[in-house]
Scaffold this active site. Structure first.
Site, PDB file in Angstrom:
ATOM      1  N   GLU A   1     -41.645  -6.602 -36.301  1.00 31.41           N
ATOM      2  CA  GLU A   1     -41.612  -5.664 -37.139  1.00 31.41           C
ATOM      3  C   GLU A   1     -42.827  -4.810 -37.519  1.00 31.41           C
ATOM      4  OE1 GLU A   1     -42.800 -10.228 -38.600  1.00 31.41           O
ATOM      5  OE2 GLU A   1     -41.651  -9.013 -36.946  1.00 31.41           O
TER       6      GLU A   1
ATOM      7  N   ASP B   1     -47.787  30.137 -20.217  1.00 29.18           N
ATOM      8  CA  ASP B   1     -47.847  31.358 -20.137  1.00 29.18           C
ATOM      9  C   ASP B   1     -49.109  31.766 -19.431  1.00 29.18           C
ATOM     10  OD1 ASP B   1     -49.710  31.181 -22.056  1.00 29.18           O
ATOM     11  OD2 ASP B   1     -48.957  32.727 -23.369  1.00 29.18           O
TER      12      ASP B   1
ATOM     13  N   ASP C   1     -47.847  31.285 -27.014  1.00 29.93           N
ATOM     14  CA  ASP C   1     -48.356  31.759 -28.474  1.00 29.93           C
ATOM     15  C   ASP C   1     -47.483  33.086 -28.851  1.00 29.93           C
ATOM     16  OD1 ASP C   1     -48.746  33.794 -26.754  1.00 29.93           O
ATOM     17  OD2 ASP C   1     -51.031  33.879 -27.184  1.00 29.93           O
TER      18      ASP C   1
ATOM     19  N   ASP D   1     -42.106  32.849 -26.573  1.00 29.63           N
ATOM     20  CA  ASP D   1     -42.217  31.500 -26.188  1.00 29.63           C
ATOM     21  C   ASP D   1     -41.569  30.820 -27.130  1.00 29.63           C
ATOM     22  OD1 ASP D   1     -43.966  32.225 -23.920  1.00 29.63           O
ATOM     23  OD2 ASP D   1     -45.389  32.676 -25.494  1.00 29.63           O
TER      24      ASP D   1
ATOM     25  N   ASN E   1     -39.998 -17.706 -27.256  1.00 30.44           N
ATOM     26  CA  ASN E   1     -39.723 -18.524 -28.334  1.00 30.44           C
ATOM     27  C   ASN E   1     -38.300 -18.887 -28.656  1.00 30.44           C
ATOM     28  OD1 ASN E   1     -42.537 -18.639 -29.201  1.00 30.44           O
ATOM     29  ND2 ASN E   1     -42.220 -16.950 -30.629  1.00 30.44           N
TER      30      ASN E   1
END
Length: 889
Positions: A324, A366, A631, A635, A699
């Site tokens: 959990e 690039d 950028d 791209d 367990n």
């Protein structure tokens, strides 16, 4: 567009599957006469009237590209719950509450863990999305257009870009952004920077079409090969570097080239390697729980004949089996990584990208601004024989210094290379012959008071050699023959192959003309030498690439720039350029052929946006985790497809939206730090999963054995929850743990099969000592009847907590714990605290409420012996496991 000729040409392109912007570009090439084009667009040089504008706005919508905005915070919060384990935990809490509404301990613990995990994830991603939004420049752009007023007169006005429509007559000047896809009607000295679309650092020439019959087939093929090469069309998002132009809008908003790319990068993102890894591991553990829990329920029900108690115990086992803390541990690890990256001027938009950094084994980037300075510099100034020549530089300086037009990047490079202003101060400008597209050169005429005027011309190699009749060789001026022209072309071609762009400089000295100079004066020139320009590599690029390679990350360059320049830069920064390819080479390949090409190729040049994305997908098909750094809008599709998309704060909005990570400095060294941070994050996540999975598996064996022969439950449901809580609280420190240096040298990926194998190997080791503890409690301490079950349950609680907690130190490293590798201070502190609490809890009133009793001191001696033996056996199994499978974490 309603003319038959337009539709015919466009439909031919469409038949080959061309996208809308290509079809439009092809159609524009069909019209060599402006009158026919304007008629096809139902407009005129006088512009559109208000009625036409309103009708087209209603038909086509605003001139805006698709824009991905972050979802409302409520949706972001709900998305944080989208995790298979969180859903399972909430279901378990609900079942516990429904079956035993008087005991709120279990549901409260589970709900708290879920809430902490969700809020951590939500808060980090919400803050990051806000930071990314602030990076975007919020400016209101306008364009100059000719429109008809209500009285029928035409006037030039400034109009918001969003309100432009097809057919608008637009006027461009130096510095203007191109507001839509345009076909030029007229142009003078127009240079357009298309770096946003192509990555090409140098501006390209654009001109109105020459009059004459259209060649539909040639136009169609040219546009299909690369519509950005069309000299008559300017594309939305590019900008005018110099010159002026008048043009007509042929496509707006989503129908523009920019808009077509934007549509491909908004909406549902592809699953990254992190998403796929978490999902595979989650479902592995959930399936394991789904099989084991019913077995425990049936065995206990048949053995104890109390099906309600058996169900509650099985439910407690389910909670114990479920890791959990996995959502919380994962989120905490990722958040810690994001904070560490923020100190290095990196905005992490999506937390999962941190782990993907660590898993990345191929980085596609690039060239311009990443490997290079994104700044043209004058690399060499040579005579006609390839030797350094100050004379060529001085004449080139005079040409760049005295031209009156907007200076381009190469002129600026010449002027900044060396301060020759004292030399230039002796001259005054007499006249100039501006640059044009046909001549591909420009000249200035200067005088220095010696009774002569000096014409200095510089331009493209072929065009310059065609007007040079003489060549300067030292102090001599010799006639230029074809053999010498061939030698000069060979020299400049060699420079081109080294990635240098070459201009030839020539002069002509003559008596004052007492008239305006013109193109006719550019004859019988004396060639002096040439200037060679380069966008040089960054000083840090080679070091960064070497560091990435050292950490198992291969770098590939994917750019829209030309191949020769790209190969030159890549060679200088230490990349292998033996194999390179252009976009036109990969376009006809099917996926299998492309995979084979990509496997051996380092440099990809002249690539279109969708071709870049194809290369990324090819690498992913081959099992790589791919990062992409870019950028521009060109791209964006590849950024979207990559496992981790990386952009910069100066990038286009769409590129930043598509990216997972935004760098405030375009520096590859930051990426190496990100890779290490990602591997630390991933390693700590895997630690938790393997610790919990193996412990839970062990367990289960222990519980099954106990259920088979004990006349009572081996541990009460509430005790199981307390044990689980103490164990997992000790693991909250894992995000702050360190990783062994050896682990950080290789990319790390999710492998559900390895986790399953690890469970089978390590889990049963703990069961061996659980069973010996059963026998100890049953035979030595006499806890062998329901009257003594509290002693038995307390004894197993203490032994189980100590062995589970110490296993943290055994599993966290492949080395010998405490001797060869020591955990970080938070791990030592929390695990020690869990052990102390577990030992003393049975002696407290709180322990009594949990059904525990005090244990005799001699029992702890037996526990110490059990724990020591357990650690020794685990270390031996670890060595065998590493020798067999070659890995640990």
């Amino acid at each position: 567009m309603n003319k038959h000729s337009t539709q015919t040409v466009a439909s031919k392109a469409a038949g080959k599957g061309a996208p809308a912007p290509v079809r439009i570009a092809v159609a524009m090439e069909a019209f060599r006469h402006n009158e026919a084009l304007l008629a096809a667009l139902d407009t005129s040089v006088a512009g559109l009237n208000e009625e036409q504008i309103a009708e087209r706005l209603d038909r086509d919508g605003l001139n805006e590209v698709s824009h991905e905005k972050p979802p409302h915070w409520t949706l972001q919060l709900l998305h944080a719950f989208k995790n298979p384990f969180i859903v399972v935990l909430l279901v378990l809490a609900g079942v516990q509450l429904a079956t035993d509404h008087t005991n709120l301990t279990g549901p409260t613990i589970i709900s708290a863990m879920v809430l902490i995990s969700v809020l951590l994830s939500f808060s980090q991603e919400y803050r990051s999305s806000k930071a990314a939004e602030k990076l975007k420049a919020m400016v209101r752009n306008t364009a100059t257009v000719t429109r008809r007023a209500s009285d029928g007169h035409s006037e030039r006005i400034e109009v918001p870009v969003a309100e432009l429509v097809v057919g608008d007559i637009v006027h461009l000047a130096a510095g203007d952004m191109v507001p839509a896809d345009l076909r030029l009607l007229s142009a003078k000295d127009l240079f357009i920077s298309q770096a946003i679309l192509t990555g090409e650092s140098l501006p390209v020439e654009k001109s109105a079409p020459l009059r004459g019959p259209a060649n539909d087939e040639a136009a169609e093929q040219s546009a299909l090969d690369n519509p950005l090469d069309l000299s008559t069309v300017c594309y939305m998002g590019t900008n005018a570097v110099s010159g002026t132009a008048t043009a007509v809008i042929v496509a707006t908003g989503p129908r523009s080239y920019l808009g077509s790319l934007a549509r491909t990068v908004v909406g549902q993102r592809v699953q990254t390697s992190f998403d796929r890894g978490v999902k595979s591991v989650s479902w592995l553990l959930i399936r394991f729980m789904a099989v084991m829990v019913p077995i425990v329920f049936v065995i206990n029900g048949l053995d104890k004949h109390d099906w309600v108690q058996a169900f509650l115990f099985a439910l407690s086992v389910a909670v114990g089996l479920t890791p959990e803390m996995l959502p919380l541990i994962v989120t905490a690890n990722l958040a810690k990584g994001a904070i560490a990256m923020s100190r290095r001027k990196v905005v992490v938009k999506r937390l999962n990208a941190i782990q993907n950094f660590g898993a990345m084994d191929v980085l596609c980037t690039d060239k311009t601004g990443t490997l290079t300075l994104d700044k043209i510099v004058l690399e060499r100034h040579l005579d006609l024989y390839g030797e350094e020549s100050d004379e060529a530089l001085e004449y080139g300086y005079l040409n760049s210094r005295f031209q009156t037009g907007l200076k381009n990047l190469m002129d600026k490079a010449v002027l900044s290379h060396r301060d020759l202003e004292p030399t230039a101060a002796h001259y005054r400008i007499v006249d100039e012959i501006p640059f044009d597209f046909q001549r591909r050169r420009m000249s200035v005429v200067v005088a220095n008071g010696d009774g002569h005027e000096l014409l200095v011309c510089k331009g493209a190699v072929e065009e310059m050699l065609s007007i040079c009749a003489y060549a300067k060789a030292g102090d001599e001026i010799l006639p230029m023959d074809e053999a010498q022209r061939a030698d000069i072309k060979a020299m400049t071609r060699h420079l081109n192959e080294d990635g240098l762009r070459v201009l030839v400089v020539a002069i002509k000295r003559q008596a004052p003309a007492d008239r305006a100079y013109g193109v006719a004066d550019e004859t019988d020139l004396i060639a002096v030498g040439c200037l060679a320009f380069l966008d040089p590599p960054k000083d840090t690029a080679g070091t960064a690439i070497a560091a990435l390679n050292h950490h198992g990350v291969e770098v590939k360059v994917i750019t829209g720039d030309n191949e020769a320049v790209t190969r030159k830069i890549c060679r200088e920064v230490g990349l292998n350029v033996e194999h390179s390819a252009q976009g036109k080479h990969i376009e006809p390949l099917d996926d299998a052929e492309l995979d084979e090409l990509v496997k051996r190729t380092t440099v990809f040049a002249k690539m279109s946006p969708l071709q870049k994305a194809r290369v990324v997908k090819s690498l992913q098909r081959q099992g790589h985790t791919v990062g992409f750094l870019g950028d521009g809008i060109n791209d964006a599709p590849a950024l979207r497809e990559a496992d981790v998309g990386i952009s910069v704060d100066t990038a286009t909005d769409i590129a930043k939206e598509s990216a997972d990570i935004i760098l405030l400095e375009k520096n590859l060294m930051v990426l190496e730090e990100g890779v290490i941070e990602g591997r630390i994050t991933f390693g700590n996540i895997i630690k938790y999963i393997k610790m919990t999975a193996s412990s839970n598996f062990g367990n289960m064996f222990s519980v099954l054995v106990a259920s088979a022969f004990l006349p009572f439950l081996p541990m009460l449901p509430l005790q199981l929850l307390v044990l689980d809580l103490l164990y997992h609280v000790s693991q909250l420190s894992i995000p702050f743990d360190r990783m062994d240096e050896e682990y950080l040298r290789k990319p790390r990926k999710w492998d559900a099969s390895d986790i399953g194998r690890f469970m089978v190997w390590i889990g049963p080791v703990s069961s061996i000592f659980d069973i010996t503890t059963y026998l100890l409690l049953w035979h030595v301490f006499g806890a062998n009847s329901p009257d003594h079950q509290a002693f038995f349950q307390t004894g197993w609680f203490v032994e189980s907590l100590l062995t589970q907690t110490l296993i943290v130190h055994m599993i966290r490293t492949r080395k010998i714990p405490f001797l060869q590798s020591i955990a970080a201070a938070p791990v030592l502190a929390l695990t020690a605290a869990a052990i102390v609490i577990g030992i003393f809890l049975p002696f407290t009133g709180l322990g009594a409420k949990f059904g525990m009793v005090a244990l005799p001191p001699v029992y702890f001696a037996w526990v110490a012996l059990t724990v020591f033996t357990y650690c020794v056996l685990t270390q031996l199994v670890k060595l065998i496991y590493i020798r067999r499978y070659g890995r640990w974490l």
